[in-house]
Design a protein around this motif. Structure first.
Motif, PDB file in Angstrom:
ATOM      1  N   LEU A 144       0.825  -1.212   0.000  1.00  0.00           N
ATOM      2  CA  LEU A 144       0.000   0.000   0.000  1.00  0.00           C
ATOM      3  C   LEU A 144       0.859   1.261   0.000  1.00  0.00           C
ATOM      4  N   ASP A 145       1.923   1.239   0.787  1.00  0.00           N
ATOM      5  CA  ASP A 145       2.816   2.402   0.840  1.00  0.00           C
ATOM      6  C   ASP A 145       3.478   2.645  -0.516  1.00  0.00           C
ATOM      7  N   ALA A 146       3.900   1.566  -1.163  1.00  0.00           N
ATOM      8  CA  ALA A 146       4.548   1.697  -2.473  1.00  0.00           C
ATOM      9  C   ALA A 146       3.570   2.222  -3.522  1.00  0.00           C
ATOM     10  N   LEU A 147       2.331   1.732  -3.489  1.00  0.00           N
ATOM     11  CA  LEU A 147       1.312   2.212  -4.414  1.00  0.00           C
ATOM     12  C   LEU A 147       1.009   3.685  -4.180  1.00  0.00           C
ATOM     13  N   GLN A 148       0.847   4.040  -2.907  1.00  0.00           N
ATOM     14  CA  GLN A 148       0.516   5.429  -2.594  1.00  0.00           C
ATOM     15  C   GLN A 148       1.648   6.374  -2.987  1.00  0.00           C
ATOM     16  N   GLN A 149       2.875   5.931  -2.802  1.00  0.00           N
ATOM     17  CA  GLN A 149       4.019   6.747  -3.188  1.00  0.00           C
ATOM     18  C   GLN A 149       4.014   7.009  -4.696  1.00  0.00           C
ATOM     19  N   GLU A 150       3.683   5.974  -5.482  1.00  0.00           N
ATOM     20  CA  GLU A 150       3.632   6.131  -6.933  1.00  0.00           C
ATOM     21  C   GLU A 150       2.449   7.010  -7.347  1.00  0.00           C
ATOM     22  N   ILE A 151       1.324   6.859  -6.659  1.00  0.00           N
ATOM     23  CA  ILE A 151       0.161   7.714  -6.933  1.00  0.00           C
ATOM     24  C   ILE A 151       0.493   9.169  -6.642  1.00  0.00           C
ATOM     25  N   ASP A 152       1.147   9.416  -5.515  1.00  0.00           N
ATOM     26  CA  ASP A 152       1.541  10.786  -5.155  1.00  0.00           C
ATOM     27  C   ASP A 152       2.459  11.382  -6.222  1.00  0.00           C
ATOM     28  N   CYS A 162       2.602  10.517  -9.421  1.00  0.00           N
ATOM     29  CA  CYS A 162       1.794  10.757 -10.627  1.00  0.00           C
ATOM     30  C   CYS A 162       0.965  12.028 -10.484  1.00  0.00           C
ATOM     31  N   ASN A 163       0.345  12.209  -9.323  1.00  0.00           N
ATOM     32  CA  ASN A 163      -0.470  13.406  -9.091  1.00  0.00           C
ATOM     33  C   ASN A 163       0.363  14.681  -9.136  1.00  0.00           C
ATOM     34  N   LYS A 164       1.555  14.617  -8.546  1.00  0.00           N
ATOM     35  CA  LYS A 164       2.432  15.789  -8.540  1.00  0.00           C
ATOM     36  C   LYS A 164       2.874  16.150  -9.955  1.00  0.00           C
ATOM     37  N   GLU A 165       3.181  15.137 -10.743  1.00  0.00           N
ATOM     38  CA  GLU A 165       3.672  15.354 -12.099  1.00  0.00           C
ATOM     39  C   GLU A 165       2.567  15.814 -13.047  1.00  0.00           C
ATOM     40  N   SER A 166       1.361  15.291 -12.846  1.00  0.00           N
ATOM     41  CA  SER A 166       0.282  15.502 -13.816  1.00  0.00           C
ATOM     42  C   SER A 166      -0.775  16.524 -13.409  1.00  0.00           C
ATOM     43  N   GLY A 180      -5.320   7.763 -18.827  1.00  0.00           N
ATOM     44  CA  GLY A 180      -4.795   6.545 -19.428  1.00  0.00           C
ATOM     45  C   GLY A 180      -3.294   6.422 -19.229  1.00  0.00           C
ATOM     46  N   TYR A 181      -2.582   7.511 -19.470  1.00  0.00           N
ATOM     47  CA  TYR A 181      -1.119   7.519 -19.377  1.00  0.00           C
ATOM     48  C   TYR A 181      -0.652   7.203 -17.949  1.00  0.00           C
ATOM     49  N   TYR A 182      -1.179   7.958 -16.979  1.00  0.00           N
ATOM     50  CA  TYR A 182      -0.714   7.769 -15.601  1.00  0.00           C
ATOM     51  C   TYR A 182      -1.343   6.542 -14.952  1.00  0.00           C
ATOM     52  N   GLY A 183      -2.552   6.195 -15.393  1.00  0.00           N
ATOM     53  CA  GLY A 183      -3.161   4.980 -14.881  1.00  0.00           C
ATOM     54  C   GLY A 183      -2.368   3.746 -15.273  1.00  0.00           C
ATOM     55  N   GLU A 184      -1.869   3.715 -16.509  1.00  0.00           N
ATOM     56  CA  GLU A 184      -1.077   2.563 -16.938  1.00  0.00           C
ATOM     57  C   GLU A 184       0.266   2.519 -16.214  1.00  0.00           C
ATOM     58  N   ARG A 185       0.801   3.665 -15.896  1.00  0.00           N
ATOM     59  CA  ARG A 185       2.020   3.697 -15.073  1.00  0.00           C
ATOM     60  C   ARG A 185       1.757   2.994 -13.732  1.00  0.00           C
ATOM     61  N   LEU A 186       0.574   3.220 -13.162  1.00  0.00           N
ATOM     62  CA  LEU A 186       0.217   2.588 -11.892  1.00  0.00           C
ATOM     63  C   LEU A 186      -0.083   1.103 -12.071  1.00  0.00           C
ATOM     64  N   VAL A 187      -0.682   0.741 -13.191  1.00  0.00           N
ATOM     65  CA  VAL A 187      -0.962  -0.668 -13.496  1.00  0.00           C
ATOM     66  C   VAL A 187       0.348  -1.467 -13.538  1.00  0.00           C
ATOM     67  N   LEU A 188       1.338  -0.929 -14.212  1.00  0.00           N
ATOM     68  CA  LEU A 188       2.611  -1.641 -14.319  1.00  0.00           C
ATOM     69  C   LEU A 188       3.352  -1.664 -12.984  1.00  0.00           C
TER      70      LEU A 188
END
Length: 221
Positions: free
Chosen positions: A26-34, A36-40, A86-94
């Protein structure tokens, strides 16, 4: 695992076990989400241990079961929102696949449950991504030839060919692969076809293409 290998291994999964997501995951996912949100500038949100969104007739009709965790792709309304999601969602999927999880892009076969994620007045949710530990690893679907989605030829550079190969591994709505990639003088044009969620698909495809081709080798037209 290298992302190209992750792309090849990842397939859509709709049935999940009841194994909970651990804190490190969960921490790793949230870190990646954060990140993505900061970048996008998006407002992507992780929802965990929430079974109601996929406990509906439509979800069961879509053969979903055991979904308790998902990512809501939320952002400000606008022309670029679907492609961005789509772009950032797929980043999270991978990323999820790297962490040992399974995923599935979901457009309509879920319910919006009050209080699970938030949207401001100028925002909307586009799609969600179901995730968790799948009962299976999913299976590959038939793919189009490179020539059907691009102007690939003997004269196009190897990086473009690698990018097209990666793009053909991208998940698309109904597996229709309605996109085109065109190489010309060091630039690449990506176009969405017609259909529901085609712009979301385009974002997914562009992320895959960049990983395969290498962002340093070209610019988007």
């Amino acid at each position: 695992m290298e992302l190209m290998e992750v792309m090849k291994m990842r397939h859509s999964v709709r049935q999940y076990t009841d194994k909970p997501l651990g804190k490190e995951i969960l921490d790793a996912l949230q870190q990646e989400i954060d990140a993505c949100n900061k970048e996008s500038g998006l407002h992507i949100q992780l929802i965990t241990d929430e079974p109601k969104a996929f406990d509906s007739f439509m979800a069961h009709y879509g053969k979903f079961s055991g979904v308790r965790n998902y990512i809501a792709l939320v952002g400000k309304k606008g022309r670029q929102l679907d492609e961005q999601c789509g772009y950032y969602g797929e980043r999270l999927v991978l990323k999820a696949q790297q962490l040992g999880l399974n995923t599935c892009w979901v457009a309509m076969t879920y319910k919006k449950i009050p209080g699970t994620f938030s949207t401001a007045a100028d925002e909307k949710v586009t799609v969600v991504i179901a995730l968790g530990y799948g009962k299976t690893q999913g299976s590959a679907h038939k793919s189009k030839d490179a020539g059907a989605v691009s102007n690939i030829s003997a004269d196009t550079p190897d990086w473009f060919k690698a990018g097209v190969e990666a793009a053909l591994l991208a998940p698309t709505a109904m597996n229709q692969q309605k996109f085109s990639l065109t190489y010309r003088d060091g630039t690449v044009t990506a176009k969405a076809g017609l259909g529901f969620y085609a712009k979301v698909d385009l974002g997914i495809v562009k992320y895959h293409f960049e990983l395969g081709a290498g962002k340093e080798n070209f610019s988007w037209a």
